[in-house]
Design a protein around this motif. Sequence first.
Motif, PDB file in Angstrom:
ATOM      1  N   GLU A   1     -15.206  57.692  66.358  1.00 58.99           N
ATOM      2  CA  GLU A   1     -16.415  57.092  66.920  1.00 58.99           C
ATOM      3  C   GLU A   1     -17.366  56.577  65.845  1.00 58.99           C
ATOM      4  N   PHE A   2     -17.208  57.021  64.613  1.00 58.01           N
ATOM      5  CA  PHE A   2     -18.131  56.635  63.554  1.00 58.01           C
ATOM      6  C   PHE A   2     -17.716  55.365  62.827  1.00 58.01           C
ATOM      7  N   GLY A   3     -16.572  54.787  63.154  1.00 59.11           N
ATOM      8  CA  GLY A   3     -16.151  53.547  62.501  1.00 59.11           C
ATOM      9  C   GLY A   3     -14.762  53.661  61.933  1.00 59.11           C
ATOM     10  N   GLU A   4     -14.538  52.910  60.867  1.00 56.41           N
ATOM     11  CA  GLU A   4     -13.204  52.880  60.264  1.00 56.41           C
ATOM     12  C   GLU A   4     -12.854  54.265  59.716  1.00 56.41           C
ATOM     13  N   LEU A   5     -11.637  54.701  60.012  1.00 56.56           N
ATOM     14  CA  LEU A   5     -11.202  56.050  59.677  1.00 56.56           C
ATOM     15  C   LEU A   5      -9.795  56.024  59.103  1.00 56.56           C
ATOM     16  N   ALA A   6      -9.600  56.761  58.016  1.00 54.17           N
ATOM     17  CA  ALA A   6      -8.270  56.983  57.452  1.00 54.17           C
ATOM     18  C   ALA A   6      -8.134  58.491  57.278  1.00 54.17           C
ATOM     19  N   GLY A   7      -6.924  58.983  57.358  1.00 53.73           N
ATOM     20  CA  GLY A   7      -6.754  60.415  57.176  1.00 53.73           C
ATOM     21  C   GLY A   7      -5.310  60.843  57.222  1.00 53.73           C
ATOM     22  N   VAL A   8      -5.122  62.111  56.915  1.00 48.95           N
ATOM     23  CA  VAL A   8      -3.806  62.727  56.903  1.00 48.95           C
ATOM     24  C   VAL A   8      -3.884  64.045  57.662  1.00 48.95           C
ATOM     25  N   TYR A   9      -2.733  64.608  57.973  1.00 48.61           N
ATOM     26  CA  TYR A   9      -2.759  65.907  58.645  1.00 48.61           C
ATOM     27  C   TYR A   9      -2.604  67.030  57.623  1.00 48.61           C
ATOM     28  N   GLY A  10      -3.076  68.205  58.037  1.00 47.72           N
ATOM     29  CA  GLY A  10      -2.993  69.396  57.198  1.00 47.72           C
ATOM     30  C   GLY A  10      -2.097  70.445  57.816  1.00 47.72           C
ATOM     31  N   ASN A  11      -2.075  71.605  57.223  1.00 40.08           N
ATOM     32  CA  ASN A  11      -1.132  72.642  57.629  1.00 40.08           C
ATOM     33  C   ASN A  11      -1.496  73.324  58.946  1.00 40.08           C
ATOM     34  N   ILE A  12      -2.706  73.204  59.454  1.00 42.61           N
ATOM     35  CA  ILE A  12      -3.047  73.855  60.729  1.00 42.61           C
ATOM     36  C   ILE A  12      -3.216  72.847  61.869  1.00 42.61           C
ATOM     37  N   ASP A  13      -2.944  71.581  61.611  1.00 39.10           N
ATOM     38  CA  ASP A  13      -3.157  70.562  62.635  1.00 39.10           C
ATOM     39  C   ASP A  13      -2.096  70.601  63.720  1.00 39.10           C
ATOM     40  N   HIS A  14      -2.562  70.360  64.938  1.00 38.17           N
ATOM     41  CA  HIS A  14      -1.668  70.349  66.092  1.00 38.17           C
ATOM     42  C   HIS A  14      -0.749  69.134  66.053  1.00 38.17           C
ATOM     43  N   ASP A  15       0.330  69.178  66.797  1.00 33.26           N
ATOM     44  CA  ASP A  15       1.315  68.097  66.815  1.00 33.26           C
ATOM     45  C   ASP A  15       0.715  66.760  67.210  1.00 33.26           C
ATOM     46  N   GLU A  16      -0.303  66.759  68.089  1.00 38.03           N
ATOM     47  CA  GLU A  16      -0.914  65.495  68.518  1.00 38.03           C
ATOM     48  C   GLU A  16      -1.505  64.741  67.329  1.00 38.03           C
ATOM     49  N   ILE A  17      -2.063  65.450  66.388  1.00 39.51           N
ATOM     50  CA  ILE A  17      -2.633  64.802  65.204  1.00 39.51           C
ATOM     51  C   ILE A  17      -1.521  64.250  64.321  1.00 39.51           C
ATOM     52  N   LYS A  18      -0.440  65.015  64.193  1.00 40.80           N
ATOM     53  CA  LYS A  18       0.681  64.571  63.368  1.00 40.80           C
ATOM     54  C   LYS A  18       1.323  63.295  63.917  1.00 40.80           C
ATOM     55  N   GLU A  19       1.088  63.008  65.186  1.00 38.64           N
ATOM     56  CA  GLU A  19       1.608  61.781  65.790  1.00 38.64           C
ATOM     57  C   GLU A  19       0.742  60.564  65.476  1.00 38.64           C
ATOM     58  N   VAL A  20      -0.519  60.770  65.051  1.00 35.38           N
ATOM     59  CA  VAL A  20      -1.416  59.628  64.824  1.00 35.38           C
ATOM     60  C   VAL A  20      -1.823  59.429  63.367  1.00 35.38           C
ATOM     61  N   VAL A  21      -1.651  60.443  62.514  1.00 33.19           N
ATOM     62  CA  VAL A  21      -1.952  60.274  61.088  1.00 33.19           C
ATOM     63  C   VAL A  21      -0.763  60.762  60.272  1.00 33.19           C
ATOM     64  N   PRO A  22      -0.550  60.193  59.089  1.00 32.56           N
ATOM     65  CA  PRO A  22       0.592  60.582  58.258  1.00 32.56           C
ATOM     66  C   PRO A  22       0.332  61.862  57.464  1.00 32.56           C
ATOM     67  N   ARG A  23       1.355  62.363  56.811  1.00 37.81           N
ATOM     68  CA  ARG A  23       1.228  63.527  55.929  1.00 37.81           C
ATOM     69  C   ARG A  23       0.515  63.136  54.638  1.00 37.81           C
TER      70      ARG A  23
END
Length: 165
Positions: A49-71
């Motif tokens: 919601e804050f604008g342009e976003l880049a990111g990666v997943y970490g070791n406690i992230d749920h599978d849904e996050i791993k589907e939208v951001v890379p390692r």
Amino acid sequence: MEIVVVADTHLPKGNREIPGKLKKEMKKADLVIHAGDWQTIDVYEQFREFGELAGVYGNIDHDEIKEVVPRRELLHIKGFTIGVVHGHGEKKTTEKRVYEEFAEDEPDVIIFGHSHLPLLRFMKKTMLFNPGSATDKRRVPYYSYGKLTIQNQIHAEHVFYSSLR
């Protein structure tokens, strides 16, 4: 170009939410980079919601996050290369792991998290930058996030605060 850097938000947890100070900063930023451990897809959506976003997943992230951001991610911004990875793994220090992760890419900056400890140092010619945690500090007196300013060079700094309000 102004970039806000966060990691290890671990939301939702208890009554915690994105601190107001961080929200104000993200509204002004050209880009927000999250170095993993968002925890849920709802938190990812809040950051979007804050604008342009880049990111990666970490070791406690749920599978849904791993589907939208890379390692791991390699960003090319204004002539600079920025590697982003969470930093979890076995053996070696977190700094050595993240440096070796991008050794062939030779980025100008590597952004990472995992330890919840703010860090700014160079390994050879690469800046290693851990923003700490904006919501889940550990072994340090303050919460923190990072800011990168890119003009002719990259300037990195930490923003420290004691209250989540």
